[in-house]
Motif scaffolding. Structure first.
Motif, PDB file in Angstrom:
ATOM      1  N   ARG A  69      43.748  47.203  45.800  1.00 16.77           N
ATOM      2  CA  ARG A  69      42.526  46.947  45.527  1.00 16.77           C
ATOM      3  C   ARG A  69      41.616  48.110  45.146  1.00 16.77           C
ATOM      4  NH1 ARG A  69      41.229  43.448  50.484  1.00 16.77           N
ATOM      5  NH2 ARG A  69      42.548  41.931  50.430  1.00 16.77           N
ATOM      6  N   ILE A  70      40.517  47.909  44.418  1.00 19.55           N
ATOM      7  CA  ILE A  70      39.638  49.069  44.172  1.00 19.55           C
ATOM      8  C   ILE A  70      39.096  49.847  45.386  1.00 19.55           C
ATOM      9  CG2 ILE A  70      37.497  49.685  42.986  1.00 19.55           C
ATOM     10  CD1 ILE A  70      38.266  47.206  41.303  1.00 19.55           C
ATOM     11  N   GLY A  71      39.294  51.049  45.773  1.00 18.73           N
ATOM     12  CA  GLY A  71      38.984  51.832  46.637  1.00 18.73           C
ATOM     13  C   GLY A  71      39.994  52.140  47.811  1.00 18.73           C
ATOM     14  N   ASP A  72      41.078  51.491  47.463  1.00 23.11           N
ATOM     15  CA  ASP A  72      42.230  51.643  48.509  1.00 23.11           C
ATOM     16  C   ASP A  72      42.711  53.184  48.583  1.00 23.11           C
ATOM     17  OD1 ASP A  72      42.845  49.215  49.409  1.00 23.11           O
ATOM     18  OD2 ASP A  72      44.349  48.675  48.000  1.00 23.11           O
ATOM     19  N   GLN A 129      40.705  29.272  45.632  1.00 27.91           N
ATOM     20  CA  GLN A 129      41.710  30.413  46.321  1.00 27.91           C
ATOM     21  C   GLN A 129      41.906  31.524  45.171  1.00 27.91           C
ATOM     22  OE1 GLN A 129      45.715  29.079  45.739  1.00 27.91           O
ATOM     23  NE2 GLN A 129      46.710  30.751  46.458  1.00 27.91           N
ATOM     24  N   GLY A 130      41.803  31.114  43.698  1.00 32.74           N
ATOM     25  CA  GLY A 130      41.651  32.033  42.728  1.00 32.74           C
ATOM     26  C   GLY A 130      40.623  33.080  42.772  1.00 32.74           C
ATOM     27  N   LEU A 131      39.516  32.343  42.983  1.00 28.82           N
ATOM     28  CA  LEU A 131      38.066  32.890  42.829  1.00 28.82           C
ATOM     29  C   LEU A 131      38.008  33.842  43.962  1.00 28.82           C
ATOM     30  CD1 LEU A 131      35.300  33.099  41.456  1.00 28.82           C
ATOM     31  CD2 LEU A 131      34.574  31.579  43.088  1.00 28.82           C
ATOM     32  N   SER A 132      38.451  33.563  45.368  1.00 31.18           N
ATOM     33  CA  SER A 132      38.470  34.671  46.172  1.00 31.18           C
ATOM     34  C   SER A 132      39.356  35.695  45.836  1.00 31.18           C
ATOM     35  CB  SER A 132      38.412  33.938  47.637  1.00 31.18           C
ATOM     36  OG  SER A 132      39.892  34.046  48.144  1.00 31.18           O
ATOM     37  N   GLN A 133      40.667  35.613  45.589  1.00 29.43           N
ATOM     38  CA  GLN A 133      41.239  36.692  45.133  1.00 29.43           C
ATOM     39  C   GLN A 133      40.781  37.432  44.010  1.00 29.43           C
ATOM     40  OE1 GLN A 133      44.443  37.208  46.475  1.00 29.43           O
ATOM     41  NE2 GLN A 133      44.817  39.167  44.877  1.00 29.43           N
ATOM     42  N   LEU A 134      40.169  36.790  43.038  1.00 29.21           N
ATOM     43  CA  LEU A 134      39.481  37.889  41.926  1.00 29.21           C
ATOM     44  C   LEU A 134      38.275  38.501  42.314  1.00 29.21           C
ATOM     45  CD1 LEU A 134      40.487  35.256  39.053  1.00 29.21           C
ATOM     46  CD2 LEU A 134      41.466  37.482  39.540  1.00 29.21           C
ATOM     47  N   VAL A 135      37.548  37.964  43.458  1.00 25.13           N
ATOM     48  CA  VAL A 135      36.409  38.713  43.894  1.00 25.13           C
ATOM     49  C   VAL A 135      37.016  39.795  44.655  1.00 25.13           C
ATOM     50  CG1 VAL A 135      34.511  38.630  45.653  1.00 25.13           C
ATOM     51  CG2 VAL A 135      34.754  36.773  43.855  1.00 25.13           C
ATOM     52  N   GLU A 136      38.046  39.598  45.320  1.00 28.14           N
ATOM     53  CA  GLU A 136      38.347  40.896  46.229  1.00 28.14           C
ATOM     54  C   GLU A 136      39.077  41.807  45.491  1.00 28.14           C
ATOM     55  OE1 GLU A 136      41.437  40.319  49.233  1.00 28.14           O
ATOM     56  OE2 GLU A 136      40.440  39.066  50.317  1.00 28.14           O
ATOM     57  N   GLU A 137      39.559  41.469  44.134  1.00 25.19           N
ATOM     58  CA  GLU A 137      40.102  42.526  43.284  1.00 25.19           C
ATOM     59  C   GLU A 137      38.924  43.290  42.446  1.00 25.19           C
ATOM     60  OE1 GLU A 137      42.826  41.253  40.159  1.00 25.19           O
ATOM     61  OE2 GLU A 137      44.187  40.488  41.470  1.00 25.19           O
ATOM     62  N   GLY A 138      37.857  42.613  42.504  1.00 25.68           N
ATOM     63  CA  GLY A 138      36.475  43.317  41.832  1.00 25.68           C
ATOM     64  C   GLY A 138      36.364  43.080  40.476  1.00 25.68           C
ATOM     65  N   THR A 139      37.069  41.706  40.219  1.00 28.55           N
ATOM     66  CA  THR A 139      36.988  41.514  38.637  1.00 28.55           C
ATOM     67  C   THR A 139      35.476  40.725  38.623  1.00 28.55           C
ATOM     68  OG1 THR A 139      39.058  40.670  38.851  1.00 28.55           O
ATOM     69  CG2 THR A 139      37.793  39.525  37.063  1.00 28.55           C
ATOM     70  N   VAL A 140      34.920  40.173  39.506  1.00 29.73           N
ATOM     71  CA  VAL A 140      33.240  39.828  39.428  1.00 29.73           C
ATOM     72  C   VAL A 140      32.953  39.758  40.820  1.00 29.73           C
ATOM     73  CG1 VAL A 140      33.476  38.136  37.720  1.00 29.73           C
ATOM     74  CG2 VAL A 140      33.896  37.562  40.057  1.00 29.73           C
ATOM     75  N   GLN A 141      31.816  39.866  41.099  1.00 33.30           N
ATOM     76  CA  GLN A 141      30.994  40.100  42.383  1.00 33.30           C
ATOM     77  C   GLN A 141      30.361  38.476  42.702  1.00 33.30           C
ATOM     78  OE1 GLN A 141      28.313  42.991  43.392  1.00 33.30           O
ATOM     79  NE2 GLN A 141      28.861  44.028  41.554  1.00 33.30           N
ATOM     80  N   HIS A 193      28.926  26.121  48.732  1.00 33.92           N
ATOM     81  CA  HIS A 193      29.889  25.693  47.936  1.00 33.92           C
ATOM     82  C   HIS A 193      30.041  26.082  46.438  1.00 33.92           C
ATOM     83  CE1 HIS A 193      26.512  23.172  47.477  1.00 33.92           C
ATOM     84  NE2 HIS A 193      26.985  22.849  46.256  1.00 33.92           N
ATOM     85  N   SER A 194      28.740  26.545  46.214  1.00 29.07           N
ATOM     86  CA  SER A 194      28.635  26.982  44.676  1.00 29.07           C
ATOM     87  C   SER A 194      28.065  28.391  44.360  1.00 29.07           C
ATOM     88  CB  SER A 194      27.713  25.816  44.025  1.00 29.07           C
ATOM     89  OG  SER A 194      27.438  26.404  42.745  1.00 29.07           O
ATOM     90  N   PRO A 195      28.883  29.156  44.766  1.00 26.43           N
ATOM     91  CA  PRO A 195      28.220  30.847  44.591  1.00 26.43           C
ATOM     92  C   PRO A 195      27.946  31.311  43.341  1.00 26.43           C
ATOM     93  CG  PRO A 195      30.548  30.783  44.741  1.00 26.43           C
ATOM     94  CD  PRO A 195      30.370  29.415  44.912  1.00 26.43           C
ATOM     95  N   VAL A 196      27.014  32.113  43.242  1.00 26.10           N
ATOM     96  CA  VAL A 196      26.547  32.856  42.221  1.00 26.10           C
ATOM     97  C   VAL A 196      27.674  34.063  41.859  1.00 26.10           C
ATOM     98  CG1 VAL A 196      24.717  34.274  41.010  1.00 26.10           C
ATOM     99  CG2 VAL A 196      24.248  32.403  42.605  1.00 26.10           C
ATOM    100  N   LEU A 197      27.902  34.118  40.404  1.00 24.51           N
ATOM    101  CA  LEU A 197      28.978  35.132  40.275  1.00 24.51           C
ATOM    102  C   LEU A 197      28.110  36.182  39.322  1.00 24.51           C
ATOM    103  CD1 LEU A 197      31.917  33.144  39.457  1.00 24.51           C
ATOM    104  CD2 LEU A 197      31.639  34.328  41.541  1.00 24.51           C
ATOM    105  N   GLY A 198      28.254  37.528  39.594  1.00 28.57           N
ATOM    106  CA  GLY A 198      27.683  38.486  38.908  1.00 28.57           C
ATOM    107  C   GLY A 198      28.722  39.528  38.268  1.00 28.57           C
ATOM    108  N   VAL A 199      28.265  39.892  37.155  1.00 33.55           N
ATOM    109  CA  VAL A 199      29.193  41.026  36.437  1.00 33.55           C
ATOM    110  C   VAL A 199      28.296  42.106  35.533  1.00 33.55           C
ATOM    111  CG1 VAL A 199      31.089  39.499  35.934  1.00 33.55           C
ATOM    112  CG2 VAL A 199      29.193  39.496  34.330  1.00 33.55           C
TER     113      VAL A 199
END
Ligand code: G4P
Length: 534
Positions: A373-376, A413-425, A434-440
């Protein structure tokens, strides 16, 4: 190509920051040309041109297997090895562009002489400022009519709030651009135009500033005005102070034309002198210095392969201390696990080469089966973690809706994984968990997100854009949801670390909030959360 990988070759690791079309690709190529890494300019540009010729980014990504934007270019120059971290621009502009800057020890700010300081340059400059990264300025396209050099320096100082010290000074501009005056050696460097459109290195003639043939060579009028300018600069006492530069307080300014190669060599020669050594990096254990014996590195970028048939990713790490040998075992601190770094790679444009050894300042790409992950932090010896790579304010916001509601579980599941990876915030609106705002930072990140959700999790989504343009992490006693929510500023939300963030719809809304709440601090990066070392 010689990459000069031995331990004794000094490393200088930098990135170029610029607005699209200022000439970054051209300058990159010319640096490679002067470093002897390529023999005829044209190849990098040609690769770029092919890339931009297609609108289908994903298809191209498939053909290439890995994006050219992930490249780290190395070139030797006068006994130094330069690592140039390529910062994605154009339609590839994304948070990766910012993250990459956190792995550079210095930045070259490239400015189009006619256009001056442009929007993307300003943003990238501010990211460099966060870490006081030293910045060298190269004013490009002097072969065309541009702004007056004094006005340009004034513009940089006014807009970026950094003091400019010209290291050299242009002699003429447009069709009368003849060379530069090196203010440190008091030499005149005259360039000779050759007819191959800058494909090969340009002839340069070095002369004393008092050489009596100069008025004739340059032209009486041009020489007189250049002398007046030189005298004016000298009278102003503008001496270059390398310490002030390394502290990020001043920027040395160079002038040239990447297209014709005028000014490239004088720039490189001085850049080699000034560019800072691999800098120490802060960690949970204090500063980690390049000279420290144990190996350490941090991941600053994870590039997913868009080809479904090749789900691999490449994680990019910057070596901070010690030395790296291929096949070596290192500790992956976040996972608390020892891993073997086999087959690391370095990138030269589209080619990958295997690396046997690497030293502080070098960047390695390693195959990532999904563990980085970013920052490791990766290291040998006593455990610690490097300060996290910051998260930067997104500029585009949206919400996703799943096309097929029966796939909601996979979506989450996919979204939380991709958020962790830093693909989006991800930002949560209180009461609408239930309906988060995503930012890029760059729109392309949304495309990558949609593509990966579909390819890796089998989830198709609709993207609904939201009208926000800035996120500000707020702190102070008055930084409360009630003060910002429903008051017309924007939305009060919580980020993935549960920190309060206000999403603003415009610069204006942000400035009103700053005026209304003078005791609140508004930050455009997320506060650094230090993970515990395992
Ligand atoms: P970028 O990566 O920063 O986006 O810029 P790039 O190098 O692609 O350059 C953008 C345009 O500016 C190109 O022209 C390039 O040739 C031109 N350029 C770069 N440096 C100089 C310079 O020193 N002087 C002049 N006059 N032009 C320069 P283009 O028309 O878009 O492409 P091409 O037809 O030249 O390939």
């Amino acid at each position: 190509m010689s990459t000069g990988t031995d331990a004794h070759t000094p490393r200088r690791t930098f990135a170029i920051i610029s607005h699209p079309d200022a000439g970054k690709t051209t300058l990159t190529e010319k640096l490679l040309l002067y470093g002897g890494a390529i023999h005829l300019a044209g190849s990098v540009r040609a690769a770029r041109a092919r890339r931009h010729a297609t609108s289908d980014w994903m298809d191209l990504e498939k053909q290439r297997g890995i994006s050219i934007t992930s490249s780290v270019l190395q070139f030797p120059y006068a006994g130094t090895r330069f690592n140039l971290l390529d910062t994605p621009g154009h339609q590839d502009f994304s948070e990766d562009t910012y993250r990459t800057l956190t792995a550079a020890d210095c930045a070259v700010m490239l400015i189009d002489a006619a256009k001056g300081v442009e929007a993307q340059t300003r943003k990238l400059f501010q990211v460099c400022r966060l870490r006081n990264t030293p910045i060298v300025t190269f004013v490009n396209k002097l072969d065309r009519p541009g702004q007056d050099p004094f006005d340009l320096m004034l513009e940089i100082e006014r807009l970026l709030n950094i003091h400019c010290v010209p290291v050299n000074w242009p002699i003429g501009m447009g069709s009368s651009f003849r060379g530069v005056y090196d203010r440190m050696s008091h030499k005149i460097l005259l360039f000779q135009r050759v007819g191959d459109h800058g494909q090969s290195v340009v002839d340069m003639r070095e002369m004393s500033v008092d050489d009596p043939s100069l008025p004739e060579l340059v032209g009486e009028t041009l020489w007189k005005s250049t002398r007046d300018e030189i005298d004016l600069l000298d009278a102003a006492g503008e001496e270059f102070d390398v310490e002030a530069f390394r502290e990020g307080k001043i920027t040395p300014v160079f002038w040239g034309s990447a297209m014709t190669n005028f000014g490239i060599e004088p720039f490189l020669a001085r850049f080699k002198e000034f560019a800072p050594e691999p800098a120490p990096r802060n960690s949970s254990r204090g500063l980690v210095h390049a000279e420290d014996k144990n190996f350490s590195a941090f991941i600053f970028k994870v590039q997913a392969n868009m080809d479904k048939a090749h789900r691999d990713r490449v994680a990019f790490m910057r070596v901070c201390s010690g030395s790296f040998q291929s096949g070596m075992w290192v500790r992956h601190v976040r996972l608390g696990k020892d891993i073997r770094l086999a087959r690391p790679q370095q990138f030269f444009a589209q080619e990958r080469t295997l690396v046997d050894e690497a030293y502080p300042g070098d960047v390695l790409g390693v195959f990532d089966p999904g563990m980085f992950r970013i920052g490791d932090t990766l290291l040998t010896g006593e455990s610690f973690v490097f300060d996290a790579v910051p998260r930067f304010s997104p500029e585009h916001f949206g919400r996703l809706r799943v096309k097929d509601p029966s796939r909601r579980k996979q979506f989450l599941q996919g979204l939380s994984q991709l958020v962790e990876e830093g693909t989006v915030q991800q930002f949560v609106v209180p009461g609408q968990e239930h309906s988060p705002v995503l930012g890029v930072v760059g729109q392309l990140q949304f495309e990558v997100l949609e593509h990966r959700l579909k390819g890796e999790y089998g989830v198709e989504v609709y993207l609904e854009m939201l009208p926000y343009t800035h996120a500000r992490w707020v702190d102070g006693a008055e930084a409360t949801v009630d003060n910002f929510e429903g008051k017309g500023y924007g939305a009060a939300v919580f980020d993935q670390d549960n920190k309060l963030v206000v999403l603003f719809k415009s610069d204006w809304a942000l400035s009103v909030a700053e005026r209304d709440f003078p005791k609140v601090s508004f930050h455009n990066t997320a506060p650094i959360v230090i993970a515990a070392a395992k």
